[in-house]
Design an enzyme around this catalytic site. Structure first.
Site, mmCIF file in Angstrom:
data_model
loop_
_atom_site.group_PDB
_atom_site.id
_atom_site.type_symbol
_atom_site.label_atom_id
_atom_site.label_comp_id
_atom_site.label_asym_id
_atom_site.label_seq_id
_atom_site.Cartn_x
_atom_site.Cartn_y
_atom_site.Cartn_z
ATOM 1 N N HIS A 87 0.879 -1.180 0.000
ATOM 2 C CA HIS A 87 0.000 0.000 0.000
ATOM 3 C C HIS A 87 0.911 1.223 0.000
ATOM 4 O O HIS A 87 1.139 1.842 1.035
ATOM 5 C CB HIS A 87 -0.912 0.004 1.234
ATOM 6 N N LYS A 206 -9.054 -5.930 -6.147
ATOM 7 C CA LYS A 206 -8.858 -6.347 -4.751
ATOM 8 C C LYS A 206 -10.236 -6.412 -4.105
ATOM 9 O O LYS A 206 -11.046 -5.497 -4.274
ATOM 10 C CB LYS A 206 -7.982 -5.331 -4.014
ATOM 11 N N HIS A 247 -8.532 -10.345 0.106
ATOM 12 C CA HIS A 247 -8.174 -10.277 1.524
ATOM 13 C C HIS A 247 -9.034 -11.311 2.245
ATOM 14 O O HIS A 247 -10.262 -11.245 2.179
ATOM 15 C CB HIS A 247 -8.471 -8.853 2.019
ATOM 16 N N HIS A 267 -3.202 -12.658 3.186
ATOM 17 C CA HIS A 267 -3.146 -12.918 4.645
ATOM 18 C C HIS A 267 -3.246 -14.423 4.945
ATOM 19 O O HIS A 267 -2.367 -14.965 5.588
ATOM 20 C CB HIS A 267 -4.189 -12.123 5.445
ATOM 21 N N ASP A 339 2.199 -6.412 2.954
ATOM 22 C CA ASP A 339 1.304 -5.387 3.506
ATOM 23 C C ASP A 339 2.082 -4.145 3.936
ATOM 24 O O ASP A 339 1.806 -3.549 4.988
ATOM 25 C CB ASP A 339 0.472 -5.935 4.680
HETATM 26 ZN ZN LIG Z 1 -3.289 -4.931 2.772
#
Ligand SMILES: [Zn+2]
Length: 428
Positions: A87, A206, A247, A267, A339
């Site tokens: 990000h 996403k 995610h 994740h 991340d």
């Molecule tokens: Zn993220």
């Protein structure tokens, strides 16, 4: 006159980034990321488009006329690294309520700073999965135009999510009527949102399938989008030639996302054996961000993360690392994603040591950040390896990353598309 001046300045500043000249790099050692072999005294030759034309023994290299190779005979070369979960437009010091004061233009400028930090750390490509106001599209386009330095970016625009979910913003009370721009409920609204983010420049989609850690009022383990919605999103995105990153911390959401045909699970914290089997059957990449747990628990309170976020991380962090080890040892495909933005940009390579601590050999972790990441992005013939036809994206380190992966935490030489971004290595 003013216009002429501006055009001249544009040409002057864009030349180094847009046009390279033919060149070569002589590497004392070179990691063949496909075989894990360490090759010695290699020459990497590239043309004026920044594309590799030859790789082989330095002594028999056929150099283009007038080319003097960059001397990295004291260093170990690797392909430029790839982080598939960044990000860049997020500042790790602006969390919780402080984050509400960050405008989209400000986000883009934060991104310019972090793009530079990221490429100087050796990450020549990133997949940016979630940004406000298409600031990631602006950042990508600015880098590609040569306006600012930065990695090759593959960007998602705003993340799709349910009302009140991880990818909505739940900090403000009802009377503000605020929702994030990626919010879409129901299969057809979600399809329309896919079309919208593609319209404004997204390279991929996403989606937030489950709850998350750094959001208010939701639980990481619980599903958010339904299987029906996830299937609609995946179908629509694939129809438009875009991949989908989901995610998903929760066990059920991981399986739903895989069954929906989504390309990577981000994740993956609470994946179980059935989820691992499904990932292998569907060739789904798993992305475990197993470094930032240390940062959230160590620094989170100081940088404004909500107390509930820190409590959630305490419950998830260790399980995620154990499940990373189990998934890897069970043969699931793993791509390197960190991340960044949750922790400070430029520290991306700290995750390599965690991956080795939790069951990988250094070459496995390096493959996750090169050939596997390139495959997930959909550019296996251009990214992730030093081979003819690939971009001349090359880094060099001192030491041997195959025995000590921490060597990747200090990258004195970085080249992207044949253009040198930094070179503190040649003199050594
Ligand atoms: Zn993220």
């Amino acid at each position: 006159m003013k216009l002429v001046l501006r055009v001249c300045m544009l040409l002057f500043f864009s030349v180094p980034a847009v046009l390279a000249s033919p060149g070569a790099v002589r590497c004392g050692k070179l990691v063949d990321v496909r075989t894990g072999k360490m090759l010695v005294d290699q020459m990497v030759v590239f043309d004026e488009t920044g594309t590799i034309t030859a790789v082989g023994a330095a002594t028999s290299a056929n150099l283009p006329k007038g080319v003097t190779p960059i001397d990295l005979s004291g260093s170990t070369c690797l392909p430029g690294l790839i982080d598939v979960h960044t990000h860049l437009t997020s500042d790790p010091n602006m969390n919780g309520y402080e984050g509400l004061g960050v405008s989209f233009p400000r986000e883009a400028i934060i991104g310019a700073k972090n793009a530079n930090k990221t490429i100087r750390a050796g990450f020549t490509t990133v997949r940016n999965v979630g940004a406000g106001g298409f600031s990631d599209v602006a950042l990508r386009d600015g880098i590609n135009a040569g306006d600012i330095p930065g990695p090759r970016m593959f960007v998602s625009g705003p993340a799709l999510g349910i009302t009140g979910g991880h990818c909505d913003n739940n900090l403000l009370p009802f009377e503000f009527h605020y929702k994030e721009e990626g919010v879409a409920d129901g299969p057809w609204a979600a399809r329309a949102k896919v079309r919208e983010v593609v319209k404004y420049g997204a390279d991929l989609i996403k989606v937030c399938a489950s709850g998350g850690v750094l959001s208010k009022g939701d639980l990481p383990g619980t599903p958010q989008y339904s299987l029906e919605e996830l299937t609609a999103i995946a179908e629509e995105a694939h129809k438009l030639g875009r991949k989908v990153a989901a995610h998903a911390h929760g066990t059920q959401s991981i399986k739903d996302a895989i069954r929906a045909g989504i390309d990577s699970i981000e994740h993956s914290s609470l994946i179980d054996d059935e989820g691992i089997t499904l990932a292998k059957q569907h060739h789904t990449y798993l992305v475990f961000d197993i470094y930032n747990d240390d940062y959230i628990l160590g620094e989170g309170a100081k940088v404004g993360m909500l107390p509930e976020s820190i409590e959630k991380e305490k419950k998830l962090g260790r399980l995620q690392r154990e499940n990373f080890r189990h998934a890897f040892q069970s043969g699931a495909k793993i791509a390197f994603g960190t991340d960044s933005g949750v922790y400070p940009h430029g520290d991306n390579a700290k995750q390599f040591a965690k991956m080795v601590e939790w069951g990988m050999k250094p070459i496995d972790a390096i493959q996750a950040a090169t050939i596997n990441a390139a495959d997930l992005i959909g550019q296996p013939d251009k990214l992730g390896a030093l081979e003819p036809g690939h971009y001349a994206d090359l880094i060099a380190v001192s030491g041997d990353p195959l025995t000590d992966v921490k060597a990747l935490q200090s990258v004195p030489f970085v080249m992207k598309g044949g253009a040198v971004i930094r070179n503190d290595a040649a003199a050594k």
